[in-house]
Structures are given as C-alpha cells and as structure tokens.
Motif scaffolding. Structure first.
Motif, mmCIF file in Angstrom:
data_model
loop_
_atom_site.group_PDB
_atom_site.id
_atom_site.type_symbol
_atom_site.label_atom_id
_atom_site.label_comp_id
_atom_site.label_asym_id
_atom_site.label_seq_id
_atom_site.Cartn_x
_atom_site.Cartn_y
_atom_site.Cartn_z
ATOM 1 N N VAL A 175 0.844 -1.203 0.000
ATOM 2 C CA VAL A 175 0.000 0.000 0.000
ATOM 3 C C VAL A 175 0.875 1.248 0.000
ATOM 4 C CG1 VAL A 175 -1.716 1.307 1.324
ATOM 5 C CG2 VAL A 175 -1.881 -1.190 1.210
ATOM 6 N N MET A 176 1.916 1.252 0.835
ATOM 7 C CA MET A 176 2.766 2.448 0.919
ATOM 8 C C MET A 176 3.516 2.678 -0.385
ATOM 9 S SD MET A 176 4.009 2.665 4.838
ATOM 10 C CE MET A 176 4.702 1.051 4.972
ATOM 11 N N ALA A 177 3.901 1.589 -1.048
ATOM 12 C CA ALA A 177 4.580 1.755 -2.339
ATOM 13 C C ALA A 177 3.602 2.367 -3.343
ATOM 14 C CB ALA A 177 5.088 0.396 -2.830
ATOM 15 N N GLU A 178 2.354 1.929 -3.300
ATOM 16 C CA GLU A 178 1.367 2.450 -4.254
ATOM 17 C C GLU A 178 1.087 3.940 -4.041
ATOM 18 O OE1 GLU A 178 -2.468 0.474 -4.393
ATOM 19 O OE2 GLU A 178 -3.269 2.134 -5.580
ATOM 20 N N TYR A 179 1.036 4.364 -2.776
ATOM 21 C CA TYR A 179 0.632 5.743 -2.483
ATOM 22 C C TYR A 179 1.818 6.696 -2.295
ATOM 23 C CZ TYR A 179 -4.253 4.447 -2.209
ATOM 24 O OH TYR A 179 -5.520 4.031 -2.536
#
Ligand code: TMP
Length: 202
Positions: free
Chosen positions: A164-168
């Motif tokens: 999730v953190m990589a995506e956002y």
C-alpha cells in the motif's frame, strides 16, 4: 493537516500517538485526536464484532463494508469539520488499515473501490515493527487475542502495508517510525524523524 498513524497490531501505536500529540502541540498545532473504528454507531458495532471470541459472527465482505461506512461518516461528521476549524487531526488508523487488513482475504481493488470517497490523509506515520516484537507486546498487554493477532496474519499484513505504501508513495507523505525503540526513546525518535515535516508554527 490530516495525519493518520498506521501499523500492525502490537506496533506500539497507542504510546506513539500520545507522544506524537505532545510533539505536535509543542509545535503549535491544535490537535484533535481520533481513531478508527470510531465511537460512532458503526465503529461501535465493529468493535463488538471483533471482540467476540466464538466463530466469526460476520463475513469478511461485511466487515470491509462496515469499516468503509464507519470511515465515511467519520470524515463527514468529525474529520472534515475539525480540519475546517483549523485543527490538526490525528487519527489512530485510517484508509491504509482497510487496504492492508481487508485485502488480506479480499481483492485489493474491491477494498480500494469501497474507499473511493475517503480522501487521502496529508501524512501517514507508519510504525514499523518486527512480528516477533509485536507478538511479544500483544502477549504482555492483552488478555486473549483478537482475530487479527496470529503470526501468519501479522506477517501477511506487514507485506500488505508495504504494498500500500509503495502504491501511495507519490501522493501522500509517508513517514516511518521505528516501532522497536523502547517507550522512553519514542519521543526522541519522533523529534528526530518528524521535525522536518512539522516545522514550528509561529
Ligand atoms: P485497534 O486495535 O488498532 O484499535 O484496531 C482494531 C482492529 O481493527 C485492528 O486489528 C485493525 C482492524 N482494522 C481493520 O481491519 N480495518 C480497518 O479499516 C481499521 C480501521 C481497523
């Protein structure tokens, strides 16, 4: 400013949030502290469901919908009005919790879609911790375990949070705190890592 604190169960979130609140207040922020699941109707229903020891009294789809519903009301009734009043809103869990926890056993895209109307926070503070440390804390501080607190699940969750953190990463400021530090050192870690993005207000 809208700040969400995230991390797996046992990451030391409560202690960290208390320190974060002091840190922000000392920098001139009028802080409004809140949490998800909320104390509103749906949030209370979620806590009741999660706390039951017997067989899961809900489906995973139902839980994902409840978290999303709770979040939208939280935004409308509490977060947005507080932001409009000039407060810095500090929430214990938000959107990334649903994207990490609910996508563990449901399609990620569906969970994201459910949360389409949940605005992004300005800053996510992620508390990184090893699963061993998290489990040791949970064993010490809690009686009985909730459904989300097994080793396998916490490992899966850690991977999900990273995804999730990589995506956002390009859209939200994401700051990491070290969840391994002892309680006495949390304040120093916050000071060291977050002073850059929260300058003193005059
Ligand atoms: P807490 O223990 O941090 O108060 O959170 C309650 C549990 O709810 C925790 O195990 C994480 C879980 N949770 C989700 O699964 N999805 C969500 O969207 C939120 C906000 C919490």
């Amino acid at each position: 400013m809208f700040i969400a604190v995230e991390g797996i169960d046992g990451s030391g979130k409560s202690t960290t949030i208390a320190e974060l609140e002091k840190f922000l207040a000392a920098r001139g922020h009028a802080v409004h502290r809140t949490a998800e699941p909320t104390k509103l109707d749906t949030g209370r229903a979620i806590r009741e469901l999660l706390g039951q020891k017997s067989e899961r009294p809900y489906t995973r789809h139902e839980l994902a919908l409840l978290f999303a519903a709770d979040r939208l009301r939280h935004l409308e009734e509490e977060v947005e009005p507080m932001l409009a009043a000039g407060k810095t809103v500090l929430t214990d869990r938000y959107l990334f919790s649903s994207l990490a926890y609910q996508s563990a056993d449901l399609p990620y895209e569906w969970v994201r879609e459910l949360n389409r109307f949940a605005r992004l926070p300005d800053v996510v503070v992620y508390i990184g911790v090893s699963v061993d440390t998290a489990l040791a804390r949970l064993a010490r501080f809690r009686q009985g375990t909730e459904i989300f607190e097994t080793r396998g699940f916490l490992e899966k969750l850690t991977t999900a949070y990273e995804r999730v953190m990589a995506e956002y990463a390009g859209r939200v400021t994401i700051e990491r705190l070290d969840g391994e530090v002892t309680m006495e050192n949390i304040a120093a870690d916050i000071e060291q890592r977050l002073s850059g993005i929260f300058p003193k207000k005059i």
